[in-house]
Design a protein around this motif. Structure first.
Motif, PDB file in Angstrom:
ATOM      1  N   MET A   1       6.836  12.234  -5.322  1.00 36.41           N
ATOM      2  CA  MET A   1       5.416  12.231  -4.334  1.00 36.41           C
ATOM      3  C   MET A   1       5.453  13.233  -3.815  1.00 36.41           C
ATOM      4  O   MET A   1       6.304  13.923  -2.881  1.00 36.41           O
ATOM      5  N   GLY A   2       4.266  13.750  -3.663  1.00 32.93           N
ATOM      6  CA  GLY A   2       3.663  15.201  -3.004  1.00 32.93           C
ATOM      7  C   GLY A   2       3.649  14.724  -1.605  1.00 32.93           C
ATOM      8  O   GLY A   2       3.342  13.801  -0.967  1.00 32.93           O
TER       9      GLY A   2
ATOM     10  N   ASN B   1       2.301  24.347  -0.387  1.00 34.85           N
ATOM     11  CA  ASN B   1       2.761  24.532  -1.567  1.00 34.85           C
ATOM     12  C   ASN B   1       4.549  24.848  -1.485  1.00 34.85           C
ATOM     13  O   ASN B   1       5.127  24.598  -2.469  1.00 34.85           O
ATOM     14  N   LYS B   2       5.058  25.566  -0.579  1.00 39.99           N
ATOM     15  CA  LYS B   2       6.478  25.632  -0.595  1.00 39.99           C
ATOM     16  C   LYS B   2       7.404  24.371  -0.345  1.00 39.99           C
ATOM     17  O   LYS B   2       8.313  24.259  -0.988  1.00 39.99           O
ATOM     18  N   LEU B   3       6.886  23.436   0.423  1.00 42.47           N
ATOM     19  CA  LEU B   3       7.752  22.391   0.714  1.00 42.47           C
ATOM     20  C   LEU B   3       7.417  21.583  -0.520  1.00 42.47           C
ATOM     21  O   LEU B   3       8.475  20.929  -1.071  1.00 42.47           O
ATOM     22  N   ASN B   4       6.385  21.402  -1.218  1.00 40.15           N
ATOM     23  CA  ASN B   4       6.348  20.570  -2.637  1.00 40.15           C
ATOM     24  C   ASN B   4       7.330  21.343  -3.904  1.00 40.15           C
ATOM     25  O   ASN B   4       7.615  20.469  -4.530  1.00 40.15           O
ATOM     26  N   SER B   5       7.082  22.632  -3.936  1.00 39.01           N
ATOM     27  CA  SER B   5       7.984  23.357  -4.817  1.00 39.01           C
ATOM     28  C   SER B   5       9.453  23.208  -4.446  1.00 39.01           C
ATOM     29  O   SER B   5      10.145  23.002  -5.588  1.00 39.01           O
ATOM     30  N   CYS B   6       9.993  23.123  -3.344  1.00 40.29           N
ATOM     31  CA  CYS B   6      11.314  22.935  -3.133  1.00 40.29           C
ATOM     32  C   CYS B   6      11.691  21.798  -3.123  1.00 40.29           C
ATOM     33  O   CYS B   6      12.714  21.143  -3.613  1.00 40.29           O
ATOM     34  N   LEU B   7      10.881  20.822  -2.878  1.00 36.30           N
ATOM     35  CA  LEU B   7      11.452  19.268  -3.213  1.00 36.30           C
ATOM     36  C   LEU B   7      11.229  18.850  -4.673  1.00 36.30           C
ATOM     37  O   LEU B   7      12.441  18.381  -5.133  1.00 36.30           O
ATOM     38  N   ASN B   8      10.141  19.673  -5.365  1.00 34.34           N
ATOM     39  CA  ASN B   8      10.484  19.091  -6.939  1.00 34.34           C
ATOM     40  C   ASN B   8      11.614  20.009  -7.739  1.00 34.34           C
ATOM     41  O   ASN B   8      12.210  19.658  -8.461  1.00 34.34           O
ATOM     42  N   SER B   9      11.991  21.152  -7.144  1.00 35.95           N
ATOM     43  CA  SER B   9      12.954  21.882  -7.702  1.00 35.95           C
ATOM     44  C   SER B   9      14.507  21.783  -7.268  1.00 35.95           C
ATOM     45  O   SER B   9      15.517  21.888  -7.704  1.00 35.95           O
ATOM     46  N   ASN B  10      14.262  20.664  -6.360  1.00 36.47           N
ATOM     47  CA  ASN B  10      15.667  20.290  -5.823  1.00 36.47           C
ATOM     48  C   ASN B  10      16.450  21.392  -4.997  1.00 36.47           C
ATOM     49  O   ASN B  10      17.959  21.520  -5.255  1.00 36.47           O
TER      50      ASN B  10
ATOM     51  N   VAL C   1      13.558  26.619   4.060  1.00 36.22           N
ATOM     52  CA  VAL C   1      12.714  25.576   3.869  1.00 36.22           C
ATOM     53  C   VAL C   1      13.627  24.675   2.906  1.00 36.22           C
ATOM     54  O   VAL C   1      13.558  23.466   3.191  1.00 36.22           O
ATOM     55  N   PRO C   2      14.480  24.917   1.774  1.00 33.30           N
ATOM     56  CA  PRO C   2      14.988  23.967   0.817  1.00 33.30           C
ATOM     57  C   PRO C   2      15.719  23.013   1.687  1.00 33.30           C
ATOM     58  O   PRO C   2      15.699  21.759   1.426  1.00 33.30           O
ATOM     59  N   GLN C   3      16.724  23.123   2.535  1.00 32.09           N
ATOM     60  CA  GLN C   3      17.518  22.385   3.183  1.00 32.09           C
ATOM     61  C   GLN C   3      16.701  21.254   3.906  1.00 32.09           C
ATOM     62  O   GLN C   3      17.023  19.949   3.693  1.00 32.09           O
ATOM     63  N   TRP C   4      15.844  21.660   4.495  1.00 33.84           N
ATOM     64  CA  TRP C   4      14.807  20.731   5.406  1.00 33.84           C
ATOM     65  C   TRP C   4      13.905  19.741   4.461  1.00 33.84           C
ATOM     66  O   TRP C   4      13.949  18.441   4.794  1.00 33.84           O
ATOM     67  N   VAL C   5      13.555  20.290   3.412  1.00 33.34           N
ATOM     68  CA  VAL C   5      13.063  19.341   2.383  1.00 33.34           C
ATOM     69  C   VAL C   5      13.899  18.452   1.601  1.00 33.34           C
ATOM     70  O   VAL C   5      13.472  17.297   1.468  1.00 33.34           O
ATOM     71  N   GLN C   6      14.888  18.794   1.680  1.00 33.34           N
ATOM     72  CA  GLN C   6      16.058  18.038   1.129  1.00 33.34           C
ATOM     73  C   GLN C   6      16.190  16.713   1.657  1.00 33.34           C
ATOM     74  O   GLN C   6      16.334  15.505   1.206  1.00 33.34           O
ATOM     75  N   GLN C   7      16.109  16.850   2.873  1.00 35.32           N
ATOM     76  CA  GLN C   7      16.117  15.886   4.003  1.00 35.32           C
ATOM     77  C   GLN C   7      15.087  14.902   3.906  1.00 35.32           C
ATOM     78  O   GLN C   7      15.114  13.651   4.141  1.00 35.32           O
ATOM     79  N   THR C   8      14.314  15.136   3.331  1.00 38.07           N
ATOM     80  CA  THR C   8      12.693  14.367   3.129  1.00 38.07           C
ATOM     81  C   THR C   8      12.792  13.792   1.692  1.00 38.07           C
ATOM     82  O   THR C   8      12.010  12.838   1.488  1.00 38.07           O
TER      83      THR C   8
ATOM     84  N   MET D   1       0.728  -1.138   0.011  1.00 33.77           N
ATOM     85  CA  MET D   1      -0.127  -0.014  -0.004  1.00 33.77           C
ATOM     86  C   MET D   1       0.883   1.302  -0.110  1.00 33.77           C
ATOM     87  O   MET D   1       1.880   1.618   0.705  1.00 33.77           O
ATOM     88  N   THR D   2       0.721   2.399  -0.858  1.00 31.09           N
ATOM     89  CA  THR D   2       1.317   3.338  -1.033  1.00 31.09           C
ATOM     90  C   THR D   2       1.030   4.371   0.234  1.00 31.09           C
ATOM     91  O   THR D   2      -0.228   4.674   0.474  1.00 31.09           O
ATOM     92  N   GLN D   3       2.038   4.832   0.904  1.00 23.84           N
ATOM     93  CA  GLN D   3       1.496   5.601   2.174  1.00 23.84           C
ATOM     94  C   GLN D   3       1.871   7.402   1.723  1.00 23.84           C
ATOM     95  O   GLN D   3       2.700   7.533   0.944  1.00 23.84           O
ATOM     96  N   SER D   4       0.925   7.881   2.118  1.00 20.86           N
ATOM     97  CA  SER D   4       0.900   9.463   1.924  1.00 20.86           C
ATOM     98  C   SER D   4       2.175  10.108   2.887  1.00 20.86           C
ATOM     99  O   SER D   4       2.017   9.549   4.036  1.00 20.86           O
ATOM    100  N   LYS D   5       2.720  10.883   2.192  1.00 19.70           N
ATOM    101  CA  LYS D   5       3.644  11.650   3.084  1.00 19.70           C
ATOM    102  C   LYS D   5       3.145  12.797   3.746  1.00 19.70           C
ATOM    103  O   LYS D   5       2.717  13.637   3.076  1.00 19.70           O
ATOM    104  N   ILE D   6       3.328  12.771   4.928  1.00 23.36           N
ATOM    105  CA  ILE D   6       2.526  13.831   5.786  1.00 23.36           C
ATOM    106  C   ILE D   6       3.630  14.672   6.519  1.00 23.36           C
ATOM    107  O   ILE D   6       4.600  14.145   7.106  1.00 23.36           O
ATOM    108  N   VAL D   7       3.334  16.208   6.405  1.00 23.95           N
ATOM    109  CA  VAL D   7       3.849  16.813   7.368  1.00 23.95           C
ATOM    110  C   VAL D   7       3.087  17.402   8.623  1.00 23.95           C
ATOM    111  O   VAL D   7       1.982  17.857   7.805  1.00 23.95           O
TER     112      VAL D   7
END
Length: 252
Positions: A139-140, A101-110, A124-131, A1-7
Motif C-alpha cells: 500500500m502506498g 516517490n523515494k519512500l514508495n520506491s524504497c518500500l516497494n523494492s525492499n 531512506v530505505p532503513q526507515w522505510v523498512q520499519q514502516t 475502513m481502509t486507512q491511508s498511510k501518511i507521512v
C-alpha cells in the motif's frame, strides 16, 4: 475502513528548531489518527536550502545539526537533509514529490541499507523498512504537508505561489494545517476555488494549548542575552552557545 498511510513533512527554516515545531507533529498525528481516515506512520523535517535568502538564516550545516539534537527523543520524526544538499532552493512541491516517490520506491523494492535517524538519500530505505508492517500488500504512502494556518493563507498572496504548485501540493499530497482558536481557515478555503476543489485533502487541526513560541522570538532573545531555557532543548542551547550562533547577528 481502509486507512491511508501518511507521512507528515514540514518544510521551513528551523532557525532554530523550537519545542513548538515538534509539538505540531504530535498534535497533527493525534488528530489525524483519531479521525480514522489516516494512519500517521512517520514524520519528516526538511530544512530549507541556504539559498532561500531569508534574513538571519544560518548555515544548513548548523540547522541540520540542531534538528538532529531536537529529534533525539523522538522515535517517529526524522530529519531529511536532501533539500539542503541540492544545488539551490526548491519549491515545496518538488520536496514533497521527491520524498513521496523515494519512500514508495524504497518500500516497494525492499531496500534495507542505511540509518533510520536521517532521511538523506542513502538513509531512506532503513526507515522505510520499519514502516512495512504498516503497509501490507505494498500500500502506498502519501506525504502530506504539515504547516501552520499562515502558510495556507499565503496561497492567496498574489505572485507568491504558482497555481500549478498549489494544485499539486493540495491535490497530490494534501495539507495538515495547525490553526488556533479565533482563526477561520474554513472561510479561507471557501474563498479559494482550488482549495475548495481539494478540500477533502485538507485536515484542519486546532491547537487548543496555545503556544506562541517562534524561531524569530528565540533569535531575538538570544541576541539580547536572554534565557531561552525550556523553549529549546538543553542540547540545542549548548550547541548554539558553543558555536556562537545568533548572538552576533545584530552587530553585523
Amino acid at each position: 475502513m481502509t486507512q491511508s498511510k501518511i507521512v507528515l513533512l514540514s518544510c521551513g527554516s528551523y532557525n532554530p528548531p523550537t519545542n513548538m515545531h515538534l509539538r505540531m507533529f504530535e498534535i497533527a498525528r493525534d488528530q489525524l489518527n483519531r479521525q480514522g481516515r489516516y494512519h500517521v506512520i512517520g514524520g519528516i523535517i526538511s530544512p530549507v536550502h541556504d539559498n532561500y535568502g531569508k534574513k538571519d538564516l544560518i548555515s544548513s550545516t548548523h540547522r541540520c545539526a540542531l534538528v538532529r539534537l531536537a529529534l533525539q527523543d523522538s522515535d517517529w520524526i526524522h530529519l531529511s537533509d536532501w533539500e539542503c544538499n541540492q544545488e539551490g532552493w526548491l519549491p515545496t512541491r518538488q520536496v514533497l514529490q521527491y520524498h513521496q516517490n523515494k519512500l514508495n520506491s524504497c518500500l516497494n523494492s525492499n531496500e534495507t541499507t542505511g540509518n533510520k535517524r536521517s532521511l538523506s538519500d542513502s538513509e531512506v530505505p532503513q526507515w522505510v523498512q520499519q514502516t512495512q508492517k504498516f503497509c501490507p500488500n505494498n500500500m502506498g504512502i502519501r506525504v502530506k504537508l504539515l504547516c501552520g494556518a499562515d502558510l495556507l493563507e499565503s496561497f492567496g498572496t498574489p505572485g507568491l505561489w504558482k497555481d500549478c504548485d498549489i494544485e499539486s501540493i493540495v491535490g497530490d499530497h494534501g495539507l495538515a494545517v495547525i490553526t488556533r482558536a479565533g482563526t477561520d481557515p474554513l472561510k479561507f478555503i471557501y474563498e479559494s476555488d482550488v482549495l475548495t476543489k481539494y478540500q477533502n485533502n485538507i485536515s484542519i487541526i486546532t491547537e487548543w494549548i496555545v503556544n506562541e513560541v517562534s524561531s524569530t522570538k528565540i533569535r531575538r532573545a538570544l541576541r539580547r542575552g536572554e534565557s531561552v531555557k525550556y523553549l529549546l532543548s538543553n542540547q540545542i542551547i549548548d550547541y548554539i552557545k558553543n558555536n556562537g550562533l545568533y548572538s552576533v547577528l545584530d552587530k553585523q
